[in-house]
Motif scaffolding. Sequence first.
Motif, PDB file in Angstrom:
ATOM      1  N   MET A   1      87.433 -23.437  95.675  1.00 41.68           N
ATOM      2  CA  MET A   1      87.788 -22.641  96.848  1.00 41.68           C
ATOM      3  C   MET A   1      89.250 -22.863  97.219  1.00 41.68           C
ATOM      4  O   MET A   1      89.841 -23.889  96.914  1.00 41.68           O
ATOM      5  N   SER A   2      89.793 -21.865  97.889  1.00 42.80           N
ATOM      6  CA  SER A   2      91.167 -21.952  98.360  1.00 42.80           C
ATOM      7  C   SER A   2      91.163 -22.328  99.840  1.00 42.80           C
ATOM      8  O   SER A   2      90.398 -21.763 100.640  1.00 42.80           O
TER       9      SER A   2
ATOM     10  N   PHE B   1      92.875 -25.001 106.061  1.00 41.41           N
ATOM     11  CA  PHE B   1      91.847 -24.242 106.772  1.00 41.41           C
ATOM     12  C   PHE B   1      90.725 -23.796 105.839  1.00 41.41           C
ATOM     13  O   PHE B   1      90.972 -23.311 104.729  1.00 41.41           O
ATOM     14  N   ASP B   2      89.502 -23.961 106.321  1.00 46.20           N
ATOM     15  CA  ASP B   2      88.313 -23.372 105.706  1.00 46.20           C
ATOM     16  C   ASP B   2      87.845 -22.288 106.671  1.00 46.20           C
ATOM     17  O   ASP B   2      87.114 -22.558 107.617  1.00 46.20           O
ATOM     18  N   GLY B   3      88.314 -21.062 106.446  1.00 43.32           N
ATOM     19  CA  GLY B   3      88.094 -20.008 107.427  1.00 43.32           C
ATOM     20  C   GLY B   3      88.851 -20.346 108.692  1.00 43.32           C
ATOM     21  O   GLY B   3      90.058 -20.575 108.663  1.00 43.32           O
ATOM     22  N   ASP B   4      88.149 -20.418 109.820  1.00 48.30           N
ATOM     23  CA  ASP B   4      88.778 -20.789 111.093  1.00 48.30           C
ATOM     24  C   ASP B   4      88.721 -22.283 111.362  1.00 48.30           C
ATOM     25  O   ASP B   4      89.244 -22.756 112.381  1.00 48.30           O
ATOM     26  N   THR B   5      88.108 -23.031 110.468  1.00 52.30           N
ATOM     27  CA  THR B   5      87.929 -24.471 110.663  1.00 52.30           C
ATOM     28  C   THR B   5      89.058 -25.250 110.023  1.00 52.30           C
ATOM     29  O   THR B   5      89.393 -25.032 108.851  1.00 52.30           O
TER      30      THR B   5
ATOM     31  N   ALA C   1      90.109 -28.238 108.139  1.00 50.55           N
ATOM     32  CA  ALA C   1      89.360 -29.155 107.283  1.00 50.55           C
ATOM     33  C   ALA C   1      90.139 -30.397 106.906  1.00 50.55           C
ATOM     34  O   ALA C   1      89.554 -31.424 106.547  1.00 50.55           O
ATOM     35  N   GLY C   2      91.467 -30.339 106.965  1.00 50.07           N
ATOM     36  CA  GLY C   2      92.303 -31.480 106.618  1.00 50.07           C
ATOM     37  C   GLY C   2      93.642 -31.363 107.300  1.00 50.07           C
ATOM     38  O   GLY C   2      94.116 -30.253 107.590  1.00 50.07           O
ATOM     39  N   VAL C   3      94.283 -32.507 107.561  1.00 52.05           N
ATOM     40  CA  VAL C   3      95.539 -32.502 108.316  1.00 52.05           C
ATOM     41  C   VAL C   3      96.489 -33.573 107.793  1.00 52.05           C
ATOM     42  O   VAL C   3      96.082 -34.551 107.155  1.00 52.05           O
TER      43      VAL C   3
ATOM     44  N   ARG D   1      85.253 -33.555 101.853  1.00 52.23           N
ATOM     45  CA  ARG D   1      85.822 -34.474 100.869  1.00 52.23           C
ATOM     46  C   ARG D   1      85.514 -33.987  99.448  1.00 52.23           C
ATOM     47  O   ARG D   1      84.600 -33.208  99.228  1.00 52.23           O
ATOM     48  N   ARG D   2      86.323 -34.483  98.499  1.00 51.50           N
ATOM     49  CA  ARG D   2      86.152 -34.180  97.073  1.00 51.50           C
ATOM     50  C   ARG D   2      86.341 -32.695  96.756  1.00 51.50           C
ATOM     51  O   ARG D   2      85.755 -32.175  95.830  1.00 51.50           O
ATOM     52  N   ARG D   3      87.160 -32.021  97.534  1.00 50.55           N
ATOM     53  CA  ARG D   3      87.421 -30.607  97.269  1.00 50.55           C
ATOM     54  C   ARG D   3      88.903 -30.343  96.952  1.00 50.55           C
ATOM     55  O   ARG D   3      89.320 -29.199  96.890  1.00 50.55           O
TER      56      ARG D   3
END
Length: 409
Positions: free
Chosen positions: A1-2, A49-53, A55-57, A87-89
């Motif tokens: 995924m992007s 971002f994962d959509g509007d979320t 996910a990492g910073v 994680r792991r993505r």
Amino acid sequence: MSYPIRPISEDEWQAFGDVLAEGFNWTPNPQQQERYKAGTEFDRTLAAFDGDTIAGVTGIHSFAMTVPGGPIPVAGVTAVSVLPSHRRRGILSSLMRRQLADVRDRGEAVAALYASEAGIYGRFGYGRASDDLSFTIAKANSAFVKNAPVDPALRLRVAKPADVRGELEALFASVLAERPGRYTRSSHMWDGVLADEEFDQQGNGNLRSILAEDSSGVRGYALFRIKPSWNENGIPDGVLWLHELYTADPAAYALLWRSVLERDLVSTVRTWGRPVDDPIIHLLAEPRQLKARWADELWVRLVEVGKALESRSYAVPVDIVIEVLDDVCPWNAGRWRLTADASGASCKATDEEPSVTLPVSALGAVYLGGGSLGGLQGAGLLTEHTPGAVRSLGAAMSWDPKPWAGLTF
């Protein structure tokens, strides 16, 4: 995924902070959150971002850090975290690569960080550049050597830290350039150093300060907290937690340490994050009483190898061809001829045969003058093609005093 990556806006800060709280198992006080937000450089704070979320910073503090020879602009990497659900993505890898590209675009040749876990950042080219010691000293066994420095002109002054902030800042600024790793402190960082709310105290009492001065002004200061205690026999058994001790000269240093070690109703002095060559090691008459724990401190990444190596000084002359391995910042990969002496340094790309082949993390480990190329060679983590080349390069990049930042960013 992007997972698209971009700087956050100010109205996204709460979601950014929520990722940090999850990643670091942190339950911040609202005032702590506001304090942290006040020091955020939003244009240098990235989120995946994962959509509007979110996910990492990750983020950066911009400052000048002392390296051998003087200060240079350094990107102080901070706030690195990924949601446990993501994680792991490859999110962390993507954030690190984007951040390093942004640092390069900004013209900074070096990045540095404190690692929450020491095993994380080597794979992104960071090397363990400085270590620190945490001490536990029993007051009863803290006598100094007989020739410890004394200056009769010095006197001690007790003051509330907030009341002498200007004097503390001035003293720190005056010694900033004396040790690699120290970096300029913003007003926000000083707010954190002197913060004294209940959640800052952590049960260890108010922040206290004592200054060493003479007729010309302040020559040193100590910041500390004291947790009072009495044992079952009614004997005072308090613990003094030393936060900072900076001085302009050895006599002020010795006087402040004696003041700390002789504090009434205290049996133990504890401090964390002191330099590995801290002079207190030599001042104690019985150094075995200095119980110490060794840990990694700063991790350094050369973002632009040529520019970074030209930006520092060298302990002895060197003329060597280095082959650098770097699959995260491919513009660094290749052979570089480093020539340096008292007049300055040059580091240019070359096609000449290398004397040493090493990963960019090895250069980060010795960049501030504290790491050991010989140790890395013994561990099989670099390759010497010309006998004696590692020793020559290591001697040139060594420095005294050893690097130490002294304040997590």
